[in-house]
Design a protein around this motif. Structure first.
Motif, PDB file in Angstrom:
ATOM      1  N   LEU A 220       2.709   1.293  -6.274  1.00 37.74           N
ATOM      2  CA  LEU A 220       1.669   0.693  -5.728  1.00 37.74           C
ATOM      3  C   LEU A 220       0.426   1.458  -5.238  1.00 37.74           C
ATOM      4  O   LEU A 220       0.711   2.620  -4.885  1.00 37.74           O
ATOM      5  N   THR A 221      -0.749   1.291  -5.779  1.00 36.75           N
ATOM      6  CA  THR A 221      -1.988   2.182  -5.126  1.00 36.75           C
ATOM      7  C   THR A 221      -2.775   1.578  -4.160  1.00 36.75           C
ATOM      8  O   THR A 221      -3.288   2.304  -3.425  1.00 36.75           O
ATOM      9  N   ALA A 222      -2.901   0.162  -3.975  1.00 34.50           N
ATOM     10  CA  ALA A 222      -3.621  -0.585  -3.020  1.00 34.50           C
ATOM     11  C   ALA A 222      -3.011  -2.003  -2.912  1.00 34.50           C
ATOM     12  O   ALA A 222      -2.571  -2.493  -3.790  1.00 34.50           O
ATOM     13  N   ALA A 223      -3.387  -2.431  -1.609  1.00 37.60           N
ATOM     14  CA  ALA A 223      -3.219  -3.767  -1.159  1.00 37.60           C
ATOM     15  C   ALA A 223      -4.255  -4.432  -0.727  1.00 37.60           C
ATOM     16  O   ALA A 223      -4.877  -3.969   0.238  1.00 37.60           O
ATOM     17  N   TYR A 224      -4.767  -5.548  -1.059  1.00 37.04           N
ATOM     18  CA  TYR A 224      -5.951  -6.372  -0.791  1.00 37.04           C
ATOM     19  C   TYR A 224      -5.467  -7.824  -0.222  1.00 37.04           C
ATOM     20  O   TYR A 224      -4.551  -8.557  -0.848  1.00 37.04           O
ATOM     21  N   LEU A 225      -5.730  -8.143   1.265  1.00 32.22           N
ATOM     22  CA  LEU A 225      -4.999  -9.014   1.816  1.00 32.22           C
ATOM     23  C   LEU A 225      -6.018 -10.002   2.393  1.00 32.22           C
ATOM     24  O   LEU A 225      -6.857  -9.641   2.951  1.00 32.22           O
ATOM     25  N   THR A 226      -5.729 -11.233   2.208  1.00 30.01           N
ATOM     26  CA  THR A 226      -6.419 -12.405   3.112  1.00 30.01           C
ATOM     27  C   THR A 226      -6.173 -12.481   4.546  1.00 30.01           C
ATOM     28  O   THR A 226      -7.048 -12.692   5.314  1.00 30.01           O
ATOM     29  N   PHE A 227      -5.046 -12.221   4.912  1.00 24.58           N
ATOM     30  CA  PHE A 227      -4.599 -12.035   6.197  1.00 24.58           C
ATOM     31  C   PHE A 227      -3.211 -11.104   6.242  1.00 24.58           C
ATOM     32  O   PHE A 227      -2.649 -10.846   5.307  1.00 24.58           O
ATOM     33  N   ALA A 228      -2.974 -10.765   7.631  1.00 23.02           N
ATOM     34  CA  ALA A 228      -1.956  -9.696   7.801  1.00 23.02           C
ATOM     35  C   ALA A 228      -1.183  -9.988   8.805  1.00 23.02           C
ATOM     36  O   ALA A 228      -1.641  -9.815  10.153  1.00 23.02           O
ATOM     37  N   ASP A 229      -0.144 -10.630   8.465  1.00 24.48           N
ATOM     38  CA  ASP A 229       0.906 -11.054   9.702  1.00 24.48           C
ATOM     39  C   ASP A 229       2.126 -10.295   9.906  1.00 24.48           C
ATOM     40  O   ASP A 229       2.714  -9.790   8.996  1.00 24.48           O
ATOM     41  N   ARG A 251     -12.282 -12.247   7.978  1.00 26.78           N
ATOM     42  CA  ARG A 251     -12.194 -11.034   7.378  1.00 26.78           C
ATOM     43  C   ARG A 251     -10.893 -10.850   6.701  1.00 26.78           C
ATOM     44  O   ARG A 251     -10.026 -11.640   6.892  1.00 26.78           O
ATOM     45  N   GLY A 252     -10.759  -9.785   5.486  1.00 24.56           N
ATOM     46  CA  GLY A 252      -9.504  -9.609   5.100  1.00 24.56           C
ATOM     47  C   GLY A 252      -9.090  -8.109   5.587  1.00 24.56           C
ATOM     48  O   GLY A 252      -9.788  -7.412   6.388  1.00 24.56           O
ATOM     49  N   LEU A 253      -8.104  -7.452   4.668  1.00 22.54           N
ATOM     50  CA  LEU A 253      -7.802  -6.133   4.834  1.00 22.54           C
ATOM     51  C   LEU A 253      -7.424  -5.366   3.734  1.00 22.54           C
ATOM     52  O   LEU A 253      -6.840  -5.852   2.705  1.00 22.54           O
ATOM     53  N   ALA A 254      -8.098  -4.303   3.445  1.00 18.63           N
ATOM     54  CA  ALA A 254      -7.729  -3.422   2.074  1.00 18.63           C
ATOM     55  C   ALA A 254      -7.240  -2.205   2.656  1.00 18.63           C
ATOM     56  O   ALA A 254      -7.341  -1.570   3.630  1.00 18.63           O
ATOM     57  N   VAL A 255      -6.058  -2.213   1.897  1.00 21.13           N
ATOM     58  CA  VAL A 255      -4.912  -0.951   2.433  1.00 21.13           C
ATOM     59  C   VAL A 255      -4.777   0.112   1.030  1.00 21.13           C
ATOM     60  O   VAL A 255      -4.699  -0.317  -0.116  1.00 21.13           O
ATOM     61  N   GLN A 256      -5.001   1.367   1.364  1.00 22.28           N
ATOM     62  CA  GLN A 256      -4.834   2.424   0.091  1.00 22.28           C
ATOM     63  C   GLN A 256      -3.605   3.113   0.403  1.00 22.28           C
ATOM     64  O   GLN A 256      -3.352   3.416   1.560  1.00 22.28           O
ATOM     65  N   LEU A 257      -2.794   3.093  -0.545  1.00 25.26           N
ATOM     66  CA  LEU A 257      -1.536   3.790  -0.594  1.00 25.26           C
ATOM     67  C   LEU A 257      -1.434   5.247  -1.140  1.00 25.26           C
ATOM     68  O   LEU A 257      -2.423   5.524  -2.024  1.00 25.26           O
ATOM     69  N   ALA A 258      -0.872   5.966  -0.524  1.00 24.23           N
ATOM     70  CA  ALA A 258      -1.120   7.467  -0.884  1.00 24.23           C
ATOM     71  C   ALA A 258      -0.323   7.952  -2.268  1.00 24.23           C
ATOM     72  O   ALA A 258       0.929   7.364  -2.233  1.00 24.23           O
ATOM     73  N   SER A 259      -0.746   8.473  -3.062  1.00 25.40           N
ATOM     74  CA  SER A 259      -0.026   8.733  -4.335  1.00 25.40           C
ATOM     75  C   SER A 259       0.699  10.148  -4.413  1.00 25.40           C
ATOM     76  O   SER A 259       1.261  10.502  -5.169  1.00 25.40           O
ATOM     77  N   ASP A 260       0.181  10.822  -3.321  1.00 30.37           N
ATOM     78  CA  ASP A 260       0.636  12.167  -3.209  1.00 30.37           C
ATOM     79  C   ASP A 260       0.735  12.521  -1.731  1.00 30.37           C
ATOM     80  O   ASP A 260       0.130  11.963  -0.940  1.00 30.37           O
ATOM     81  N   GLY A 261       1.307  13.654  -1.425  1.00 37.88           N
ATOM     82  CA  GLY A 261       1.659  14.122  -0.132  1.00 37.88           C
ATOM     83  C   GLY A 261       0.310  14.618   0.631  1.00 37.88           C
ATOM     84  O   GLY A 261       0.132  14.329   1.650  1.00 37.88           O
ATOM     85  N   HIS A 262      -0.830  15.174  -0.176  1.00 36.45           N
ATOM     86  CA  HIS A 262      -1.837  15.325   0.424  1.00 36.45           C
ATOM     87  C   HIS A 262      -2.828  14.276   1.035  1.00 36.45           C
ATOM     88  O   HIS A 262      -3.515  14.347   1.977  1.00 36.45           O
ATOM     89  N   ALA A 263      -2.581  13.014   0.319  1.00 32.77           N
ATOM     90  CA  ALA A 263      -3.400  11.922   0.972  1.00 32.77           C
ATOM     91  C   ALA A 263      -2.589  11.281   1.877  1.00 32.77           C
ATOM     92  O   ALA A 263      -3.307  10.383   2.534  1.00 32.77           O
ATOM     93  N   LYS A 264      -1.695  11.389   2.131  1.00 31.56           N
ATOM     94  CA  LYS A 264      -0.865  10.454   2.924  1.00 31.56           C
ATOM     95  C   LYS A 264      -1.113  10.567   4.539  1.00 31.56           C
ATOM     96  O   LYS A 264      -1.211  11.716   5.007  1.00 31.56           O
ATOM     97  N   ARG A 265      -1.710   9.490   5.057  1.00 30.42           N
ATOM     98  CA  ARG A 265      -1.856   9.641   6.445  1.00 30.42           C
ATOM     99  C   ARG A 265      -0.418   9.288   7.371  1.00 30.42           C
ATOM    100  O   ARG A 265      -0.284   9.949   8.550  1.00 30.42           O
ATOM    101  N   LEU A 266       0.306   8.431   6.970  1.00 33.13           N
ATOM    102  CA  LEU A 266       1.609   8.039   7.620  1.00 33.13           C
ATOM    103  C   LEU A 266       2.566   7.250   6.519  1.00 33.13           C
ATOM    104  O   LEU A 266       1.991   6.888   5.580  1.00 33.13           O
ATOM    105  N   ASP A 267       3.967   7.173   6.808  1.00 31.45           N
ATOM    106  CA  ASP A 267       4.935   6.485   6.220  1.00 31.45           C
ATOM    107  C   ASP A 267       5.090   5.103   7.160  1.00 31.45           C
ATOM    108  O   ASP A 267       5.187   5.201   8.503  1.00 31.45           O
ATOM    109  N   LEU A 268       5.041   4.042   6.430  1.00 31.86           N
ATOM    110  CA  LEU A 268       5.161   2.734   7.144  1.00 31.86           C
ATOM    111  C   LEU A 268       6.394   2.243   6.682  1.00 31.86           C
ATOM    112  O   LEU A 268       6.534   1.894   5.447  1.00 31.86           O
TER     113      LEU A 268
END
Length: 350
Positions: A220-229, A251-268
């Motif tokens: 996965l590279t990205a997730a776009y959400l109408t709501f986030a529960d 509003r909704g929520l857009a999440v970008q997933l990291a494809s490599d270690g350099h772009a990663k902000r955190l692990d969830l």
């Protein structure tokens, strides 16, 4: 407690997906499966409650998996003088045992003038109904695998709220809630495609649909959400555990997933399926304002809608996702029953 409408004129539709909760996520997560007998039991509870509150007719989607046969068996055992259920009619339609059955049933029920649609299924089933009839109020019952959109409720309570609204005792401004959805557009040299998601649209690097259900987060590279529960199960849980967004927020929520270690902000660590927590590498997340298109940056892959792979796209195609608010109505069960209590709609006078 009288209905303000002639009960014979009041009609409600029931769409029960006989195969929801049977995708591969149920197998790999050892999750439970709702059997046909339990689905029929739910429908019977719905119908007896609808009848007791003034709904005279019910239209039901036919199937080949056993719901219709078992339901007919129960109805034929009813005493002629019992009057426990509304008049039941199975739609006259070709059954394909695919999502086309839901599309067709929703259209036919709308054409027949149902006051509301009760839907038994998961996110995908509800999405199919809304895609066809976004102007008919729906009441959802969760019988799927990852159920972020339909909530877990006793069918009796759902039918009570539906019947009170359908018979005119609870007006729309007190009975209905308006919901968000995501519009997905893919434009390229070979034309345009459009679809919707009720909960999440997720971008996968895969190039073939294969098993439709999505659960491998490393693709996965990205997730776009109408709501986030944060209490949800499934791909929307990724957003819910980052920045909760209520169903009613504009509003909704857009999440970008990291494809490599350099772009990663955190692990969830998120519950992607029942009993399955997976680590998801997160790059960034941001709110999605309504009516503002978000463009997919990945060159080629698949858009999964509400947990199922649906729309493959190539590098030459433009993929955009737009949040729409007030897109379709649902019967708000708690609000409706609170209104009924305050107004004494279920009081009887001896």
């Amino acid at each position: 407690m009288r209905s303000s409408q002639n009960s014979d004129e009041v009609c409600v539709g029931i769409i029960a997906n006989p195969v929801s909760a049977r995708d591969i996520r149920r197998v790999i997560a050892n999750a439970s499966n709702l059997q046909i007998a339990e689905r029929v039991s739910i429908v019977l509870r719905l119908m007896s409650t609808l009848k007791s509150l003034g709904v005279g007719r019910v239209l039901v989607m036919p199937d080949k998996a056993g719901i219709r046969a078992l339901l007919n068996r129960h109805l034929q055992r009813e005493r002629p003088d019992a009057d426990l259920f509304p008049a039941v009619e199975f739609l006259d339609m070709d059954v394909t045992s695919t999502v086309e059955d839901t599309f067709t049933a929703a259209r036919l029920m709308r054409r027949r003038g149902v006051r509301a649609l009760i839907v038994l299924g998961g996110d995908g089933t509800h999405r199919a109904v809304v895609r066809e009839v976004a102007d008919v109020p729906i009441a959802g019952l969760s019988t799927g695998t990852n159920n972020a959109f339909p909530e877990l409720r006793e069918p009796t309570l759902v039918a009570m709220a539906v019947a009170l609204h359908a018979t005119g005792r609870i007006p729309a401004e007190h009975a209905l809630a308006w919901n968000k959805l995501l519009e997905v557009s893919i434009d390229g040299p070979n034309g345009s495609r459009r679809d919707i998601a009720l909960v999440d649209a997720v971008i996968s690097t895969e190039r073939c649909i294969g098993a439709r259900a999505v659960w491998k987060t490393d693709q996965l590279t990205a997730a776009y959400l109408t709501f986030a529960d944060p209490t949800a199960i499934g791909l929307s849980a990724i957003g819910g555990l980052l920045m909760p967004v209520d169903r009613r927020e504009p509003r909704g929520l857009a999440v970008q997933l990291a494809s490599d270690g350099h772009a990663k902000r955190l692990d969830l660590r998120a519950p992607i399926a029942p009993g399955m927590l997976l680590d998801v590498p997160i790059s960034s997340w941001t709110a999605m304002p309504p009516d503002e298109p978000f463009e997919v940056r990945h060159a080629g892959g698949i858009v999964a809608l509400d947990g199922e792979r649906e729309l493959p796209f190539d590098s030459g195609e433009r993929v955009r996702l737009t949040l729409r608010v007030n897109a379709f109505p649902t019967v708000d069960i708690p609000r409706s029953l609170h209104f009924a209590a305050r107004q004494g709609l279920l009081h009887t006078v001896s």
